[in-house]
Each structure stands twice: as structure tokens, then as C-alpha cells.
Design a protein around this motif. Structure first.
Motif, PDB file in Angstrom:
ATOM      1  N   GLU A  39     -42.471  33.211  46.475  1.00  0.00           N
ATOM      2  CA  GLU A  39     -41.450  34.184  46.088  1.00  0.00           C
ATOM      3  C   GLU A  39     -40.890  34.936  47.298  1.00  0.00           C
ATOM      4  O   GLU A  39     -39.726  35.344  47.301  1.00  0.00           O
ATOM      5  CB  GLU A  39     -42.037  35.169  45.078  1.00  0.00           C
ATOM      6  N   PRO A  43     -35.956  33.211  48.940  1.00  0.00           N
ATOM      7  CA  PRO A  43     -34.659  33.839  49.235  1.00  0.00           C
ATOM      8  C   PRO A  43     -34.238  33.692  50.697  1.00  0.00           C
ATOM      9  O   PRO A  43     -33.053  33.483  50.984  1.00  0.00           O
ATOM     10  CB  PRO A  43     -34.889  35.314  48.868  1.00  0.00           C
ATOM     11  N   THR A  44     -35.181  33.793  51.615  1.00  0.00           N
ATOM     12  CA  THR A  44     -34.854  33.640  53.041  1.00  0.00           C
ATOM     13  C   THR A  44     -34.392  32.222  53.348  1.00  0.00           C
ATOM     14  O   THR A  44     -33.422  32.010  54.088  1.00  0.00           O
ATOM     15  CB  THR A  44     -36.079  33.982  53.909  1.00  0.00           C
ATOM     16  N   SER A  64     -28.944  34.383  47.856  1.00  0.00           N
ATOM     17  CA  SER A  64     -30.336  34.777  48.091  1.00  0.00           C
ATOM     18  C   SER A  64     -30.757  35.902  47.159  1.00  0.00           C
ATOM     19  O   SER A  64     -31.878  35.897  46.640  1.00  0.00           O
ATOM     20  CB  SER A  64     -30.524  35.191  49.553  1.00  0.00           C
ATOM     21  N   VAL A  65     -29.859  36.860  46.923  1.00  0.00           N
ATOM     22  CA  VAL A  65     -30.174  37.949  45.985  1.00  0.00           C
ATOM     23  C   VAL A  65     -30.312  37.410  44.568  1.00  0.00           C
ATOM     24  O   VAL A  65     -31.221  37.805  43.820  1.00  0.00           O
ATOM     25  CB  VAL A  65     -29.089  39.046  46.045  1.00  0.00           C
ATOM     26  N   LEU A  67     -31.259  34.445  43.608  1.00  0.00           N
ATOM     27  CA  LEU A  67     -32.538  33.743  43.472  1.00  0.00           C
ATOM     28  C   LEU A  67     -33.691  34.728  43.315  1.00  0.00           C
ATOM     29  O   LEU A  67     -34.617  34.491  42.520  1.00  0.00           O
ATOM     30  CB  LEU A  67     -32.776  32.848  44.683  1.00  0.00           C
ATOM     31  N   SER A  68     -33.632  35.837  44.029  1.00  0.00           N
ATOM     32  CA  SER A  68     -34.671  36.862  43.892  1.00  0.00           C
ATOM     33  C   SER A  68     -34.676  37.430  42.477  1.00  0.00           C
ATOM     34  O   SER A  68     -35.739  37.669  41.892  1.00  0.00           O
ATOM     35  CB  SER A  68     -34.444  37.992  44.906  1.00  0.00           C
ATOM     36  N   SER A  88     -39.820  41.366  47.793  1.00  0.00           N
ATOM     37  CA  SER A  88     -38.880  40.417  48.386  1.00  0.00           C
ATOM     38  C   SER A  88     -37.438  40.827  48.105  1.00  0.00           C
ATOM     39  O   SER A  88     -36.581  40.788  48.996  1.00  0.00           O
ATOM     40  CB  SER A  88     -39.139  39.014  47.840  1.00  0.00           C
ATOM     41  N   LEU A  89     -37.173  41.236  46.861  1.00  0.00           N
ATOM     42  CA  LEU A  89     -35.819  41.630  46.473  1.00  0.00           C
ATOM     43  C   LEU A  89     -35.360  42.851  47.266  1.00  0.00           C
ATOM     44  O   LEU A  89     -34.205  42.935  47.709  1.00  0.00           O
ATOM     45  CB  LEU A  89     -35.773  41.917  44.973  1.00  0.00           C
ATOM     46  N   ILE A  92     -34.547  41.664  50.801  1.00  0.00           N
ATOM     47  CA  ILE A  92     -33.289  40.912  50.818  1.00  0.00           C
ATOM     48  C   ILE A  92     -32.110  41.864  50.657  1.00  0.00           C
ATOM     49  O   ILE A  92     -31.073  41.730  51.321  1.00  0.00           O
ATOM     50  CB  ILE A  92     -33.282  39.857  49.694  1.00  0.00           C
TER      51      ILE A  92
END
Length: 224
Positions: A39, A43-44, A64-65, A67-68, A88-89, A92
């Protein structure tokens, strides 16, 4: 024997008899396992690959956002802890703000680098003053006396060694990412590769080293 004595509950028994067992359990909990690792990386990877193929900063950030958010919704639907997805979110989101504001794709990595630098500075300071950060994992398991571990030199020495090992991945990551960031947008691909390759894989290697050291030791837990 009095009624009060008969009704008294037995004293609590620690699930972990040694310092090594406590640290192993606490570190495993903190890193979120395999799913938490994925997870954090997805995104990266999505941002980096999308930028390489499209050179469209806004689209790369949005993907990427998105997907988070999908990963977060999956956690919510499954009623599992969203902690690692939220982490992670958040990362990002901050990176996206920096990149969109400056118009430079490499700035998406700047907040993460600054965060690592701050954390590393605090980690190293804690080691140098002999209050190593891993010692506080032990303190968290003993709310009646959370600094009992610090009164035992053998435990402090152990936590100092382990803390240096856990500090190394961040130092290695920064030593690679900073030159790539300063080199500009042409090196965004390598910045993304460095973030992923020198992220969880290196931390897992550090954890494996820590685990090996812990498996060899039998340091008794401090008592109040």
C-alpha cells in the motif's frame, strides 16, 4: 484465607518474557506487514511510471491519489485498519501539493525527503544521548513505569545497537535521493526507483538484521 484474597485476580503475565521478544513484536506491528508495504509502494510506482510515459504532472498526481483512495476504500469495505493507507495517502497528498505548486515533478518527493531527514535527526539524537528510540517500544509495554528499561544498562546498550541499525535505511535513502533531486526533472524516474527500492526493501533488510540479533539474545525485561 479471606474472601478478598480469594477474589483477587492473578497478577498479569507478560506475553513476552524477554526484551528481544517485545521488540520483535512491536516492530512487526509498526510496519504493517506485507500489505502495508504494498500500500505504501503502489502510489509512488504509479506516479513515477505515469510521469515517465506521459510527462503530465497533473494526471500523474491524480492517478496516484486515486489509487491511494481505492486502497483506502478496500480497507474500509474489509473493515481492516486503514492506518497504513492513510499514511500513504497523506504523504501522496502533501507531495502532490508541492509538485503542482512548483510545476516540477521532482518536488513530489521533497516532503518525504524532508520528513525522513527530521526523523533521522531525532533518531540519531536519541541514540547519542542514550535514550534510544527503540527503548520507548519497551516503555509502551510497561505503563506503570515506562522508563524502567532505561535503568538497566544492558537493555540500553541493546536498544542503542538496534536503533543504529534501524536508522541506517533512512540515511542510505537520503544519500541517494538528495543528489537525484538536485539533478532536476530528468532524474524523476530514478527518484521514484530510489524511493521504492530504498524504502521497504532496505527497511526489511534492517529488520532481518535486527531479528537475527534479537533471536540470539535473551535479555530479561525490566521490572518495576
Amino acid at each position: 484465607m479471606s474472601t478478598a484474597e480469594e477474589a483477587a485476580p492473578p497478577p498479569p503475565v507478560s506475553a513476552h518474557e524477554t526484551v528481544e521478544a517485545v521488540v520483535r513484536a512491536q516492530i512487526a506491528k509498526a510496519f504493517g506487514g506485507k500489505r502495508g508495504t504494498v500500500e505504501a509502494a503502489v502510489p509512488t510506482i504509479a506516479f513515477t511510471l505515469t510521469w515517465i510515459f506521459t510527462e503530465d504532472l497533473k494526471f500523474s498526481v491524480i492517478l496516484s491519489v486515486a489509487l491511494s483512495v481505492v486502497l483506502l476504500l478496500a480497507r474500509i469495505v474489509q473493515r481492516s485498519t486503514p492506518q497504513f493507507v492513510l499514511n500513504s495517502l497523506f504523504g501522496i497528498g502533501i507531495g502532490a501539493f508541492f509538485a503542482l505548486r512548483s510545476g516540477n515533478a521532482e518536488d513530489a518527493f521533497l516532503p518525504g525527503m524532508l520528513w525522513i531527514a527530521v526523523v533521522e535527526a531525532l533518531m540519531i539524537l536519541s541514540i547519542l544521548v542514550r535514550w534510544p528510540f527503540l527503548g520507548f517500544l519497551l516503555g509502551a509495554t510497561n505503563p506503570d513505569d515506562p522508563i524502567a528499561w532505561h535503568r538497566d544498562k544492558s537493555i540500553v546498550d541493546l536498544c542503542v545497537k538496534l536503533s543504529w541499525i534501524m536508522a541506517l535505511p533512512g540515511l542510505i535513502k537520503l544519500s541517494v535521493q538528495i543528489p537525484l533531486y538536485l539533478a532536476g526533472s530528468d532524474y524523476v524516474f530514478w527518484l521514484g526507483i530510489a524511493k521504492v527500492a530504498l524504502g521497504w526493501p532496505v527497511y526489511l533488510a534492517a529488520l532481518a538484521t535486527v531479528g537475527w540479533m534479537l533471536a540470539r539474545g535473551r535479555t530479561a525485561q525490566p521490572t518495576t
